[in-house]
Design an enzyme around this catalytic site. Structure first.
Site: not given
Length: 558
Positions: A184, A410, A434, A481
């Site tokens: 994060h 993913e 991922d 992305c």
């Protein structure tokens, strides 16, 4: 060797492009519970309420990924199971502060054992613990103190709530002792355009006010930097400003077009991204609208939010990801209790198995927003694994009135069957964060496994290559992305593989545009072949860097 023993350079994992020099400001430590415990039992519930309300307010004021993780952290503070265990411990004789500390410690152990995306929430759990205990003991809230001058924020780790409290105008860089490049802190620093270095052993040994240089490209922190490093910092800042003056569409030196787009999470993000040179939105994370709520947003609420985004990019390309909940983004109205490994459980598109109404409502809202604005969204589903799932999603979306339908790639299974998946949809977008985690069987929380999670890993690039080649054969777009799109060197490789668009934080676009403009599509293809032939991530990146135009190496500091 420790800092005290004379080290002048500390090594970590860099995120971003900046090189900055400044004094460090250390975060306040976690509150220590005194031997006698403490806290008023009557204040246990109100303390949790106060923290949850504060976190939710910060979530509503934030944007993008920061808003999403703050909303999820607020849900942790409001979680009835966590409160119930603390209350039971108080009833058994523990003080409120002890009860909160031990209850959350048990949840931390559970999350850590579960691994995967759920384990990434350990930092947030600890943040909840620190804030509730601070309220109970009437202590200062933990986190970064108010900054009185431009500073480099140093912490063992930073929870999203700590990051949300920062005055970004005074933050030169963020350096943490723990964390990882896809955690994060790193993602939020990237969103805010702040240089970041994580996994920096020894950084907490430094005294506040110590002057250091932080280089996000090399992942290093240099103590008492000399004139040469300071001049490099000035030169890199000047180069960054110069790059921002180029507002032309993304393209290689020989004119091969590559769309450079923004990742967003809210209408506020769209307004900001729409005001700077981008070619649209490559990832609209719609789950931000759902986080921090006891029930799903109404269709009318969704129509209003989606319409705001579409209007900000009127007539342009806006790629919308449908609800990506579960794992590290739990929602109280859908999350399944007792999942041993949520990262491999019911998340993303798989929620249609138990809550199909969520997807149907969202698709209908997107179709209404399209009708109201006249802008057609590109709508994709996350965590699609098989061609059958792609076929089912496409049928649902088109029945709702969505005309351009795609899916996220993913997981390795989807990449390996990209040709069959593309036969069912109009486009795909690769989520490299991922994809790296699932390909390398490496928990994104485990910073010590950062080398395995490196998007330069040849095995990960093999799967991107397989997907891109399927897109070329089908003559359908393949975007990226994930965080790898923001690396200007890796962006060249992705374009060489056949990727048609790159989506990233707005601040990363100028460097990627510059790198593309200095290389032909043939040179990008050579770089891609070089990276695929490498034996390791480090070898691949070094070989590609050696092929870069000298101006790119000098300007971007690679």
């Amino acid at each position: 060797m420790s800092v005290a023993a004379g080290r002048r350079t500390l090594a970590g994992v860099g995120v971003g492009r900046g090189l900055v020099v400044g004094p460090i400001a250390k975060a306040y430590p976690s509150p220590v519970i005194p031997p006698q415990g403490g806290g008023d039992p009557a204040q246990l519930g109100p303390a949790f309420d106060q923290v949850a309300t504060s976190l939710q307010a910060r979530a509503q004021a934030a944007t993008g990924a920061l808003a999403a993780v703050l909303g999820a952290t607020a849900q942790m503070a409001a979680d009835p199971a966590l409160r119930a265990e603390a209350e039971q411990r108080v009833a058994a004789g523990e003080t409120p502060a002890e009860a909160v500390d031990r209850a959350i410690a048990r949840f931390v152990d559970m999350f850590t054992a579960a691994g995967g995306a759920l384990a990434e929430r350990v930092t947030d759990l600890r943040s909840v613990r620190d804030r509730v205990v601070a309220v109970l003991l009437d202590l200062d809230e933990p986190g970064v103190p108010p900054l009185t001058e431009p500073s480099i924020v140093v912490a063992a780790d930073l929870a999203p709530a700590d990051t949300a409290a920062l005055d970004v105008r005074q933050v030169l860089a963020i350096v943490t002792e723990r964390g990882g490049p896809t955690g994060h802190t790193a993602i939020i620093a990237g969103q805010l355009g702040i240089p970041c270095v994580v996994r920096t052993t020894g950084i907490m040994d430094l005294e506040p006010g110590t002057e250091v240089a932080v280089d996000a490209v090399t992942g290093t922190v240099t103590l008492d930097p000399g004139p040469e490093i300071r001049e490099q910092s000035r030169a890199r800042r000047a180069a960054a400003v110069a790059l921002e003056s180029d507002t032309a569409p993304g393209a290689t030196a020989d004119g091969h077009a590559v769309k450079l787009m923004a990742n967003i999470g809210t209408g506020k993000d769209a307004d900001r991204a729409g005001a700077v040179p981008t070619e649209g939105v490559g990832l609209f994370r719609t789950e931000v609208l759902y986080l921090g709520r006891a029930t799903a947003p109404s269709q009318a609420e969704q129509v209003a939010e989606y319409s705001r985004v579409l209007r900000a990019f009127a007539g342009g390309k806006v790629v919308v990801r449908t609800l990506d909940a579960g794992a590290d983004k739990p929602l109280p109205f859908v999350t399944q209790a007792g999942e041993e490994n949520p990262a491999l459980g019911v998340r993303g598109y798989r929620l249609v198995r138990s809550h199909p109404e969520l997807l149907d409502t969202q698709l209908e809202a997107l179709a209404r927003a399209q009708a109201e604005t006249g802008t057609t969204p590109w709508v994709m589903a996350p965590m699609v694994t098989t061609p059958a799932e792609a076929r089912d999603f496409a049928a649902r979306a088109r029945a709702a009135g969505v005309s351009i339908v795609g899916v996220m790639i993913e997981v390795p299974a989807a990449a390996l069957r990209a040709r069959e998946i593309l036969a069912e949809v109009d486009f795909v977008s690769v989520g490299t964060n991922d994809l790296a985690q699932y390909t390398m069987a490496s928990d994104r929380l485990r910073g010590e496994l950062a080398d395995l999670l490196d998007p330069w890993q040849p095995a990960v690039l093999d799967l991107v290559d397989s997907t891109a080649r399927a897109g070329l054969r089908a003559r359908k777009p393949v975007g990226v992305c994930g965080e790898s799109a923001s690396d200007p060197v890796l962006a060249l490789v992705l374009v060489g593989l056949g990727v048609t668009s790159l989506s990233m934080s707005v601040g990363a676009i100028p460097a990627v545009r510059y790198a593309l403009r200095h290389h032909t599509s043939a040179e990008c293809a050579t770089m891609a072949a070089t990276a695929l032939a490498a034996q390791s991530a480090g070898e691949g990146r070094a070989a590609v860097v050696a092929l870069l135009h000298p101006d790119v190496r000098e300007t971007l500091g690679v």
